[in-house]
Design a protein around this motif. Structure first.
Motif, PDB file in Angstrom:
ATOM      1  N   PRO A  46      25.771 -27.160  12.608  1.00  0.00           N
ATOM      2  CA  PRO A  46      24.978 -28.255  12.045  1.00  0.00           C
ATOM      3  C   PRO A  46      24.087 -28.916  13.091  1.00  0.00           C
ATOM      4  O   PRO A  46      24.412 -28.951  14.284  1.00  0.00           O
TER       5      PRO A  46
ATOM      6  N   THR B 203      18.224 -33.435  10.171  1.00  0.00           N
ATOM      7  CA  THR B 203      17.619 -32.297   9.469  1.00  0.00           C
ATOM      8  C   THR B 203      16.153 -32.525   9.114  1.00  0.00           C
ATOM      9  O   THR B 203      15.516 -31.641   8.558  1.00  0.00           O
TER      10      THR B 203
ATOM     11  N   GLY C 118      18.775 -26.747   9.478  1.00  0.00           N
ATOM     12  CA  GLY C 118      20.133 -27.088   9.855  1.00  0.00           C
ATOM     13  C   GLY C 118      21.047 -25.916   9.563  1.00  0.00           C
ATOM     14  O   GLY C 118      20.595 -24.776   9.386  1.00  0.00           O
TER      15      GLY C 118
ATOM     16  N   GLN D  46      24.245 -27.503   5.562  1.00  0.00           N
ATOM     17  CA  GLN D  46      23.251 -28.576   5.448  1.00  0.00           C
ATOM     18  C   GLN D  46      22.115 -28.162   4.520  1.00  0.00           C
ATOM     19  O   GLN D  46      21.636 -28.970   3.713  1.00  0.00           O
ATOM     20  N   TRP D  47      21.682 -26.925   4.623  1.00  0.00           N
ATOM     21  CA  TRP D  47      20.666 -26.418   3.691  1.00  0.00           C
ATOM     22  C   TRP D  47      21.183 -26.487   2.251  1.00  0.00           C
ATOM     23  O   TRP D  47      20.469 -26.945   1.352  1.00  0.00           O
TER      24      TRP D  47
ATOM     25  N   GLU E  37      23.458 -28.342   0.868  1.00  0.00           N
ATOM     26  CA  GLU E  37      23.548 -29.718   0.372  1.00  0.00           C
ATOM     27  C   GLU E  37      22.166 -30.255   0.016  1.00  0.00           C
ATOM     28  O   GLU E  37      21.974 -30.880  -1.041  1.00  0.00           O
ATOM     29  N   GLU E  38      21.191 -30.001   0.877  1.00  0.00           N
ATOM     30  CA  GLU E  38      19.833 -30.504   0.646  1.00  0.00           C
ATOM     31  C   GLU E  38      19.210 -29.873  -0.599  1.00  0.00           C
ATOM     32  O   GLU E  38      18.626 -30.571  -1.440  1.00  0.00           O
TER      33      GLU E  38
END
Length: 296
Positions: free
Chosen positions: A226, A230, A240, A244-245, A247-248
């Motif tokens: 991570p 981001t 990220g 992280q990708w 989640e975004e």
């Protein structure tokens, strides 16, 4: 259905990348269209070859350089690809952002206003030349066809790369999807100011705004671990970890109505095949699973 794609580079490796994307379960691969650049293969030649090397993935020219590709011939080319591949093609259309460069190929240089009017005519002509039925006659400002039989295949999805207010309105009246320019995303000012123009034009044309999907061209790094942040100070997504990708992008779909994403890796030294693998095998399955879990 949320669409997940990958932007191919312009080397001979693009064929291997397309095969990998197909094998890894992506929905779409895309190439850009700059026919005045000698170091890039013709976009539709590339799409035709890569569709012949794959079995399920769709191809998109992101987006077709309309000033150099007359709409009736473009319709015939795309209908041929659709016939040969079982409909595995999406038609990207743009008014032509580099009109002076297009003119170097010998076509008349349109003004920006003319280019937008030509884009709208092209969308009307292209749709009319699909789906079978009676011969088509069209006498417009830029395109004319006479007693031309439509191809007996359904029209492809048409996505535009519209940027200005007039071309955004054309998108709302006619398109199935919109690709925001300049890699704008769902948190950008460009999206917030542009999408209402599309929606208002769609309503005025008697269409549902939701029928015009927003498909984002996304750049960024997919890192092994991570990142502490981001987005950069301007708010631009920089990437990220796969988590992280995921989640975004899940938030982009569930909270902002995103219809799809085409990933273009940053030139950060990561081999393209590695970046493609992280996208297709780590990020995309997580987003699909999260969207599915949230469905009623």
């Amino acid at each position: 259905m949320t669409v997940f794609g990958f932007g191919l580079d312009h080397t001979r490796a693009l064929l291997d990348q397309a095969v990998q994307a197909d094998r890894d379960g992506l929905d779409l691969v895309s190439v850009s269209d700059h026919p005045y650049l000698a170091d890039r293969p013709d976009a539709y030649a590339a799409i035709g070859v890569l569709l012949g090397r794959t079995t399920r993935i769709s191809g998109l020219v992101n987006v077709s350089n309309l000033p150099t590709r007359p709409a009736p011939m473009l319709a015939r080319m795309v209908s041929g690809l659709s016939t040969l591949t079982g409909g595995r093609v999406v038609l990207g259309l743009g008014a032509g952002g580099l009109l002076a460069d297009a003119a170097r190929l010998g076509v008349r240089q349109l003004s920006p206003a003319e280019a937008v009017r030509a884009l709208e005519e092209a969308m009307v002509v292209v749709r009319a030349l699909f789906g079978g039925g009676a011969p088509v006659t069209f006498d417009g400002e830029f395109y004319r066809v006479t007693e031309l039989a439509p191809a007996d295949v359904p029209a492809p999805r048409i996505w535009t790369g519209s940027v200005g207010p007039r071309s955004l309105a054309v998108t709302g009246r006619h398109a199935d999807g919109w690709i925001p320019g300049h890699a704008a995303d769902w948190l950008s000012d460009r999206f917030r100011t542009s999408r209402p123009i599309i929606d208002e034009a769609a309503v005025a044309a008697g269409r549902e705004p939701a029928h015009v999907a927003t498909i984002y061209n996304l750049t960024g790094r997919i890192t092994a671990g991570p990142l502490p942040v981001t987005r950069d100070p301007s708010g631009r997504w920089i990437g990220g970890s796969a988590a992280q990708w995921a989640e975004e992008l899940t938030g982009a779909v569930l909270d902002h109505g995103a219809g799809g994403f085409t990933y273009f890796p940053d030139d950060d030294g990561t081999p393209i095949g590695v970046a493609l693998g992280r996208w297709a095998r780590e990020v995309v399955p997580e987003v699909r699973a999260a969207i599915g879990a949230a469905a009623p």
